[in-house]
Design an enzyme around this catalytic site. Structure first.
Site, PDB file in Angstrom:
ATOM      1  N   LYS A   1       0.899  -1.128   0.061  1.00 39.26           N
ATOM      2  CA  LYS A   1      -0.112  -0.004   0.125  1.00 39.26           C
ATOM      3  C   LYS A   1       1.040   1.292  -0.132  1.00 39.26           C
ATOM      4  O   LYS A   1       1.626   1.321   0.755  1.00 39.26           O
ATOM      5  CB  LYS A   1      -0.982   0.114   1.301  1.00 39.26           C
ATOM      6  CG  LYS A   1      -1.874   1.420   1.461  1.00 39.26           C
ATOM      7  CD  LYS A   1      -2.684   1.169   2.229  1.00 39.26           C
ATOM      8  CE  LYS A   1      -3.315   2.732   2.777  1.00 39.26           C
ATOM      9  NZ  LYS A   1      -4.344   2.702   3.675  1.00 39.26           N
TER      10      LYS A   1
ATOM     11  N   ASP B   1      -2.787  10.174   3.696  1.00 36.36           N
ATOM     12  CA  ASP B   1      -3.972   9.805   3.752  1.00 36.36           C
ATOM     13  C   ASP B   1      -4.786  10.845   4.360  1.00 36.36           C
ATOM     14  O   ASP B   1      -4.754  10.690   6.036  1.00 36.36           O
ATOM     15  CB  ASP B   1      -4.150   8.433   4.435  1.00 36.36           C
ATOM     16  CG  ASP B   1      -5.701   7.831   4.450  1.00 36.36           C
ATOM     17  OD1 ASP B   1      -6.303   8.716   3.808  1.00 36.36           O
ATOM     18  OD2 ASP B   1      -6.009   6.904   4.962  1.00 36.36           O
TER      19      ASP B   1
ATOM     20  N   LYS C   1     -10.558  12.831   7.864  1.00 38.33           N
ATOM     21  CA  LYS C   1     -10.265  12.314   9.170  1.00 38.33           C
ATOM     22  C   LYS C   1     -10.061  13.385  10.029  1.00 38.33           C
ATOM     23  O   LYS C   1      -9.930  14.668   9.586  1.00 38.33           O
ATOM     24  CB  LYS C   1      -8.922  11.634   9.002  1.00 38.33           C
ATOM     25  CG  LYS C   1      -8.636  10.541   8.299  1.00 38.33           C
ATOM     26  CD  LYS C   1      -7.219   9.774   8.562  1.00 38.33           C
ATOM     27  CE  LYS C   1      -7.139   8.664   7.835  1.00 38.33           C
ATOM     28  NZ  LYS C   1      -7.687   7.417   8.321  1.00 38.33           N
TER      29      LYS C   1
ATOM     30  N   ASP D   1       1.256   6.214   5.536  1.00 37.21           N
ATOM     31  CA  ASP D   1       0.532   5.300   4.860  1.00 37.21           C
ATOM     32  C   ASP D   1       1.016   4.750   3.693  1.00 37.21           C
ATOM     33  O   ASP D   1       0.215   3.877   2.967  1.00 37.21           O
ATOM     34  CB  ASP D   1      -0.749   5.965   4.463  1.00 37.21           C
ATOM     35  CG  ASP D   1      -2.113   5.204   4.654  1.00 37.21           C
ATOM     36  OD1 ASP D   1      -2.064   4.053   5.215  1.00 37.21           O
ATOM     37  OD2 ASP D   1      -3.131   5.546   4.112  1.00 37.21           O
TER      38      ASP D   1
ATOM     39  N   ASP E   1     -12.193   7.015   2.950  1.00 35.58           N
ATOM     40  CA  ASP E   1     -11.140   6.929   3.802  1.00 35.58           C
ATOM     41  C   ASP E   1     -10.630   5.372   3.800  1.00 35.58           C
ATOM     42  O   ASP E   1      -9.704   5.071   4.369  1.00 35.58           O
ATOM     43  CB  ASP E   1     -11.544   7.454   5.374  1.00 35.58           C
ATOM     44  CG  ASP E   1     -10.365   7.601   5.973  1.00 35.58           C
ATOM     45  OD1 ASP E   1      -9.283   7.503   5.572  1.00 35.58           O
ATOM     46  OD2 ASP E   1     -10.454   7.635   7.409  1.00 35.58           O
TER      47      ASP E   1
ATOM     48  N   GLU F   1      -9.602   3.927   1.270  1.00 37.06           N
ATOM     49  CA  GLU F   1      -8.866   4.133  -0.021  1.00 37.06           C
ATOM     50  C   GLU F   1      -7.843   2.989  -0.207  1.00 37.06           C
ATOM     51  O   GLU F   1      -7.849   2.794  -1.315  1.00 37.06           O
ATOM     52  CB  GLU F   1      -8.401   5.456  -0.078  1.00 37.06           C
ATOM     53  CG  GLU F   1      -6.795   5.645   0.526  1.00 37.06           C
ATOM     54  CD  GLU F   1      -6.780   5.468   1.778  1.00 37.06           C
ATOM     55  OE1 GLU F   1      -7.798   5.652   2.632  1.00 37.06           O
ATOM     56  OE2 GLU F   1      -5.676   5.277   2.462  1.00 37.06           O
TER      57      GLU F   1
ATOM     58  N   ARG G   1      -7.967  -0.236   0.338  1.00 33.49           N
ATOM     59  CA  ARG G   1      -8.368  -1.402  -0.342  1.00 33.49           C
ATOM     60  C   ARG G   1      -8.660  -1.154  -1.820  1.00 33.49           C
ATOM     61  O   ARG G   1      -8.769  -2.087  -2.692  1.00 33.49           O
ATOM     62  CB  ARG G   1      -9.532  -2.012   0.374  1.00 33.49           C
ATOM     63  CG  ARG G   1     -10.782  -0.978   0.695  1.00 33.49           C
ATOM     64  CD  ARG G   1     -11.453  -1.503   1.884  1.00 33.49           C
ATOM     65  NE  ARG G   1     -11.215  -1.105   2.990  1.00 33.49           N
ATOM     66  CZ  ARG G   1     -11.501  -1.154   4.253  1.00 33.49           C
ATOM     67  NH1 ARG G   1     -12.754  -1.714   4.254  1.00 33.49           N
ATOM     68  NH2 ARG G   1     -10.913  -0.756   5.258  1.00 33.49           N
TER      69      ARG G   1
END
Ligand code: BES
Ligand code: MN
Ligand code: ZN
Length: 482
Positions: free
Chosen positions: A250, A255, A262, A273, A332, A334, A336
């Site tokens: 990833k 993020d 968030k 991230d 959020d 994101e 996946r």
């Protein structure tokens, strides 16, 4: 820090500090002779209880010319019955950090105690190498400290093992550097440069236009709110004519959550991230430097997740490269989305296995704190092998279930799937989402949200990015490439 091995008496080896590992409750133990030369200086700190050989306890003594080393550094290993490989690694880390902080440059390790425990000094030194790290690039005044050399005083032939830990530790440092670098500098394009800095690999970068043509709608939807161009990075390292193993990391360089924004408190940490992508780059770097006989396809679907005028919105539906549609209920969730396209793209290489490594869920760190990687997958034997690698490296993994009931969590009314089943069960339902894309290919998912970043120093991991996954995956590849 460079590691040497020499067969020479401790008292005769000139250096800034000689490291003596000590067992709790065993007095001067292996080091009676040295202590005699030191007129009982070691015994004195033990009798006075200034030093008790507790695990990771340190005590520095100046030798004042009585033996060749300028100082001895006592490092506690704790009780003989409690010692483990990782405790030895930790002691090595603790000893090295202590010397680093004193700006000591040239050290040596006495191996007597370690050998008497039937353990390897290489584990101790691995801890020292991993601990010998700082991130001072952004500080005007501070210069990077570091031990220059450490010599293992032993008659064994440790050449291969020493080269190996040097390469794996430097790959872990490489990954830590990428993760610690703030997102204004560590953009998807910067990850491309990091990938291109690796030797003996080929790097292909799929840009936004090509990704559109390929139909990577889920991946691209994450990058829509940002001005940073997305880069879908594919790195191959092939040194054996076999089916490749796909390593997917990833790589969200920041993020913010996107439109599903968030909370601002703690958001600065979301530069980590991309720790999964950094781990994959670290693994490939070390594998290629060690000429490992493997075939790896590394995939980093890099993007920045920001809100903006053209950002994805909750309720949007996107289509992946394999044709599945996904309703984005939270922008959020994101990671996946990017991994769905990456997993489907990886299958084009007909891999023998897919491993993804991702800071995927807050629930992972709620569950395990900083202690373990959550592991899920569709192949038990592969997960057993991962557990072995975990025991080897002390990068702990813990298997979680993928009950079929989780399928309901990610059912959408209007698309094939939705990208979030809400917070309840999100550690496992997020993995179940990925499983839908892995299909029949043996696949293991590693959620490193809890382990990729720590806020407090550990014996061989300074606070900040940990470089988690590098040593674990290298150990997994080594054990399964023979
Ligand atoms: N990158 C985060 C997960 C994360 C959170 C990593 C905290 C490290 C520390 C991920 O993209 C995310 O936001 N996940 C959400 C999913 C939710 C919306 C279903 C989460 O876990 O809260
Ligand atoms: Mn997120
Ligand atoms: Zn994320």
């Amino acid at each position: 820090m460079k590691v040497f091995v020499r067969y020479i008496n401790e008292a005769e080896f000139a250096c800034d500090a000689l490291i003596l590992p000590m067992l709790e409750g065993e007095g001067t133990g292996y080091y009676n002779n040295i202590d005699n030369s030191l007129n009982g200086l070691i015994k004195r700190v033990i009798v006075s209880k200034e030093f008790n050989s507790k695990h990771n306890e340190v005590c520095l003594i100046h030798t004042e010319g009585k033996i060749k080393p300028d100082r001895v550094l006592l490092i506690g290993l704790g009780k003989k019955k409690d010692i483990t490989r990782d405790k030895l690694r930790q002691a090595g880390g603790k000893a090295a950090s202590h010397l680093r902080n004193l700006s000591i440059k040239d050290a040596a390790l006495s191996t007597g105690t370690v050998h008497s425990l039937k353990l390897s000094p290489v584990d101790f030194i691995e801890g020292s190498l991993l601990a010998d790290y700082d991130f001072t690039k952004y500080k005007k005044e501070e210069v990077s400290k570091g031990i220059k050399k450490i010599t293992i005083l032993s008659g064994e032939n440790l050449y291969k093992q020493v080269r190996r830990i040097e390469k794996t530790a430097s790959a872990a440092h490489f990954a830590r550097n990428l993760v610690n670098t703030p997102s204004n500098d560590m953009t998807p394009s910067a990850l491309v440069r990091a990938a291109r800095s690796l030797k003996k690999v080929s790097v292909k970068v799929i840009d936004r236009r090509q990704a559109e043509k390929l139909g990577m709608g889920a991946y691209l939807s994450v990058a829509k709110g940002s001005n940073e161009p997305p880069k879908f990075i594919v790195i191959t390292y092939k040194n054996k004519n076999i089916q490749p193993i796909a390593l997917i990391g990833k790589s969200i360089t920041f993020d913010s959550g996107g439109i599903s924004l968030k909370p601002s408190e703690g958001m600065e940490k979301m530069k980590y991230d991309m720790a999964g992508g950094a781990a994959v780059l670290g693994v490939i770097k070390a594998a290629s430097e060690m000429h490992m006989p493997v075939n790896i396809v590394g995939i980093l679907p890099a993007a920045e997740n920001l809100p903006g005028g053209s950002a994805s919105k909750p309720g949007d539906v996107v289509r992946t490269i394999g044709g599945k549609t996904i309703e984005i209920v939270s922008t959020d969730a994101e990671g996946r989305l990017t991994l769905a396209d990456a997993i489907e793209y990886a299958k084009r290489f007909k891999p023998s296995a897919i491993i993804d490594i991702a800071t995927l869920t807050g629930a992972c760190s709620i569950t395990f704190g900083n202690e373990a990687i959550a592991m899920m997958g569709n192949n038990e034997s592969m997960m057993e092998k991962m557990k072995k690698a975990s025991e080897e490296t002390a990068e702990k993994v813990w298997q979680m279930p993928l009950f079929d009931e989780y399928k309901d969590y990610i059912k959408s009314d209007i698309a094939d799937l939705k990208n979030s089943g809400g917070r309840s069960g999100s550690l496992t339902s997020s993995a179940y989402f990925l499983k839908e894309f892995a299909g029949d290919t043996p696949w293991v998912h590693l959620d490193i949200a809890g382990t990729a970043w720590i806020d407090k120093d550990r014996p061989y991991i300074p606070k900040g990015a940990t470089g988690i996954g590098v040593r674990l995956l290298l150990s997994f590849l080594k054990a399964n490439s023979l």
